[in-house]
Design a protein around this motif. Sequence first.
Motif, short mmCIF file in Angstrom:
data_model
loop_
_atom_site.label_atom_id
_atom_site.label_comp_id
_atom_site.label_asym_id
_atom_site.label_seq_id
_atom_site.Cartn_x
_atom_site.Cartn_y
_atom_site.Cartn_z
N PRO A 46 11.29 2.87 11.27
CA PRO A 46 9.96 3.69 10.74
C PRO A 46 8.96 2.27 10.73
CG PRO A 46 11.43 3.22 8.77
CD PRO A 46 12.20 3.16 9.98
N ILE A 47 7.68 2.73 10.85
CA ILE A 47 6.64 1.76 10.69
C ILE A 47 6.09 1.94 8.96
CG2 ILE A 47 4.25 1.02 11.24
CD1 ILE A 47 4.74 1.93 14.13
N ARG A 48 6.52 0.99 8.27
CA ARG A 48 6.00 0.85 6.96
C ARG A 48 4.71 0.74 6.59
NH1 ARG A 48 9.82 3.18 2.87
NH2 ARG A 48 11.73 2.47 3.51
N MET A 49 3.86 1.38 6.16
CA MET A 49 2.37 1.22 5.83
C MET A 49 1.84 0.68 4.64
SD MET A 49 1.42 1.80 9.14
CE MET A 49 -0.36 1.75 8.91
N PHE A 50 1.24 -0.31 4.27
CA PHE A 50 0.84 -0.83 3.17
C PHE A 50 -0.82 -0.91 3.07
CE2 PHE A 50 4.87 -2.39 4.32
CZ PHE A 50 5.56 -2.23 3.16
N PRO A 51 -1.67 -0.51 1.93
CA PRO A 51 -2.74 -0.48 1.75
C PRO A 51 -3.50 -1.79 1.76
CG PRO A 51 -1.90 0.14 -0.09
CD PRO A 51 -0.72 0.14 0.79
N VAL A 52 -4.62 -2.05 2.48
CA VAL A 52 -5.54 -3.29 2.38
C VAL A 52 -6.12 -2.94 1.03
CG1 VAL A 52 -7.32 -4.67 3.49
CG2 VAL A 52 -5.59 -3.63 4.83
N VAL A 53 -6.01 -4.32 0.28
CA VAL A 53 -6.73 -4.04 -1.13
C VAL A 53 -7.81 -5.13 -1.31
CG1 VAL A 53 -4.46 -3.62 -2.14
CG2 VAL A 53 -5.05 -6.15 -1.88
N GLN A 54 -7.87 -5.86 -0.32
CA GLN A 54 -9.34 -6.64 -0.22
C GLN A 54 -9.65 -7.01 1.06
OE1 GLN A 54 -8.78 -10.60 -2.16
NE2 GLN A 54 -11.10 -10.58 -2.57
N PRO A 55 -10.84 -5.88 1.73
CA PRO A 55 -10.98 -5.77 3.12
C PRO A 55 -11.94 -7.00 3.35
CG PRO A 55 -12.14 -4.06 2.05
CD PRO A 55 -11.08 -4.82 1.03
N HIS A 56 -11.55 -8.26 3.80
CA HIS A 56 -12.03 -9.30 4.13
C HIS A 56 -11.14 -9.93 5.24
CE1 HIS A 56 -14.79 -12.89 4.01
NE2 HIS A 56 -13.75 -13.55 3.99
N TYR A 57 -10.00 -10.56 4.57
CA TYR A 57 -8.99 -10.56 5.55
C TYR A 57 -8.11 -9.39 5.51
CZ TYR A 57 -9.77 -15.42 4.37
OH TYR A 57 -10.31 -16.61 4.26
N TRP A 58 -7.03 -9.05 6.42
CA TRP A 58 -6.24 -7.94 6.25
C TRP A 58 -5.19 -8.38 5.14
CZ3 TRP A 58 -6.36 -3.21 8.81
CH2 TRP A 58 -7.44 -3.29 9.90
N ALA A 59 -5.48 -8.32 3.89
CA ALA A 59 -4.90 -8.70 2.67
C ALA A 59 -4.35 -7.46 1.85
CB ALA A 59 -5.84 -9.38 1.75
N LEU A 60 -2.77 -7.75 1.65
CA LEU A 60 -1.95 -6.85 0.90
C LEU A 60 -1.80 -7.08 -0.39
CD1 LEU A 60 0.52 -6.12 3.77
CD2 LEU A 60 -1.68 -5.00 3.62
N GLU A 61 -1.53 -6.26 -1.41
CA GLU A 61 -1.24 -6.69 -2.73
C GLU A 61 0.41 -7.33 -2.90
OE1 GLU A 61 -1.08 -5.17 -7.55
OE2 GLU A 61 -1.43 -3.79 -5.80
N LEU A 62 0.51 -8.65 -3.10
CA LEU A 62 1.63 -9.26 -3.21
C LEU A 62 2.09 -9.45 -4.62
CD1 LEU A 62 3.92 -10.94 -1.99
CD2 LEU A 62 2.54 -12.84 -2.07
N LEU A 63 3.05 -8.60 -4.97
CA LEU A 63 3.62 -8.71 -6.40
C LEU A 63 4.71 -9.81 -6.69
CD1 LEU A 63 4.38 -4.76 -6.58
CD2 LEU A 63 2.20 -5.86 -7.20
N ASP A 64 5.21 -10.19 -5.74
CA ASP A 64 6.05 -11.51 -6.06
C ASP A 64 6.60 -11.75 -4.70
OD1 ASP A 64 7.72 -13.25 -7.27
OD2 ASP A 64 9.28 -11.55 -7.84
N PHE A 65 6.85 -13.23 -4.71
CA PHE A 65 7.58 -13.70 -3.32
C PHE A 65 8.72 -14.46 -3.91
CE2 PHE A 65 8.13 -17.88 -1.22
CZ PHE A 65 8.77 -17.35 -0.01
N ARG A 66 9.80 -14.07 -3.24
CA ARG A 66 11.10 -14.73 -3.71
C ARG A 66 11.85 -15.34 -2.42
NH1 ARG A 66 11.74 -9.32 -6.70
NH2 ARG A 66 12.95 -8.41 -4.88
N ILE A 67 12.87 -16.32 -2.72
CA ILE A 67 13.75 -17.02 -1.78
C ILE A 67 15.29 -16.47 -2.47
CG2 ILE A 67 14.42 -18.96 -0.76
CD1 ILE A 67 11.97 -20.31 -0.98
#
Length: 311
Positions: free
Chosen positions: A69-90
């Motif tokens: 499937p194609i997972r869709m995520f809302p743009v939260v700040q329409p300047h760049y195509w910017a998504l809300e990032l809750l965390d970044f993990r390695i």
Amino acid sequence: EVFSSFPFEGILGLAFPSLSFGGIEPFFEHVIQQKCLKSNEFAFYLNAEPSLPSAILWGGVDKSLYEGPIRMFPVVQPHYWALELLDFRIGNESMSHKLKRLIVDTGTTFFTAPDFLYDDVIRRLPSAACAEVDSDPQKYPPLTFVLRNARGEPYNLEVPQETYMLGDGDSSANARNDVGQCKPAFMRLDVARGYGPAMILGEVFMRSFFTVFSRGDGDEGSAKVGFARAKQGAVPKDVGEPSLLQPSDVAAAADALEEERVSASAPKTPLARRAQRRRQRVALPTPAASYRLVRREEPEEDGSGGDEGGE
């Protein structure tokens, strides 16, 4: 200097009006106003095979270019195509809670990290012989971008090391080993104040993930970005057949089947990972096929704005 180094003739900006130079109305705003497409969206398939074409698709998707499937995520700040990032993990390690945005940008080659995070990423993912990278999944685990999906729920977008580690060894089709060095495809970059702290997913990411940019009804508030696993080595069609957005319940069922398939599958062998990495090297772009598809968004029954997928 840039235009003399690569075989292209210009840049077509596809971001939002606030990013436009000199207040010029962007190209895609005209497309929306003139109702040129049945669906206000465009998608990118960047082929990991250097000898095969890539594609930009206007108003629809091509099911032969992606899996699941194609997972869709809302743009939260329409300047760049910017998504809300809750965390970044390695792996299981959270790298920073200061991050706010994940920007998707076809004009950026690598993954990016802000200055305060970049050195930590490079220390955590050091350059090494590609054979060593393939044989040590604990040292080079998946990257996880924790996003907020269209239902407001956290979603883990995982990127394997075959995508984010780039090799410089023998890239011939018959090579049995990748004897070169592998390094993380990251660059240091701070976005403009007010739009970060942010990370960016660029071209290297999109070679592994089919990416859809949707403006919905045309209003900036309905903008979304979608991801699906790119089908490696696919060849874009010259023409496209109509393609509909699958309902969220169908996407959920497809997700369950995909998760079951992944859990049941055997891990990739080092040879298979090396073969994929050879395809991932940065190379000059091949001519891209551009064609228009029809995509009609069906009304959502529950009104939740849930994940959508292409079918």
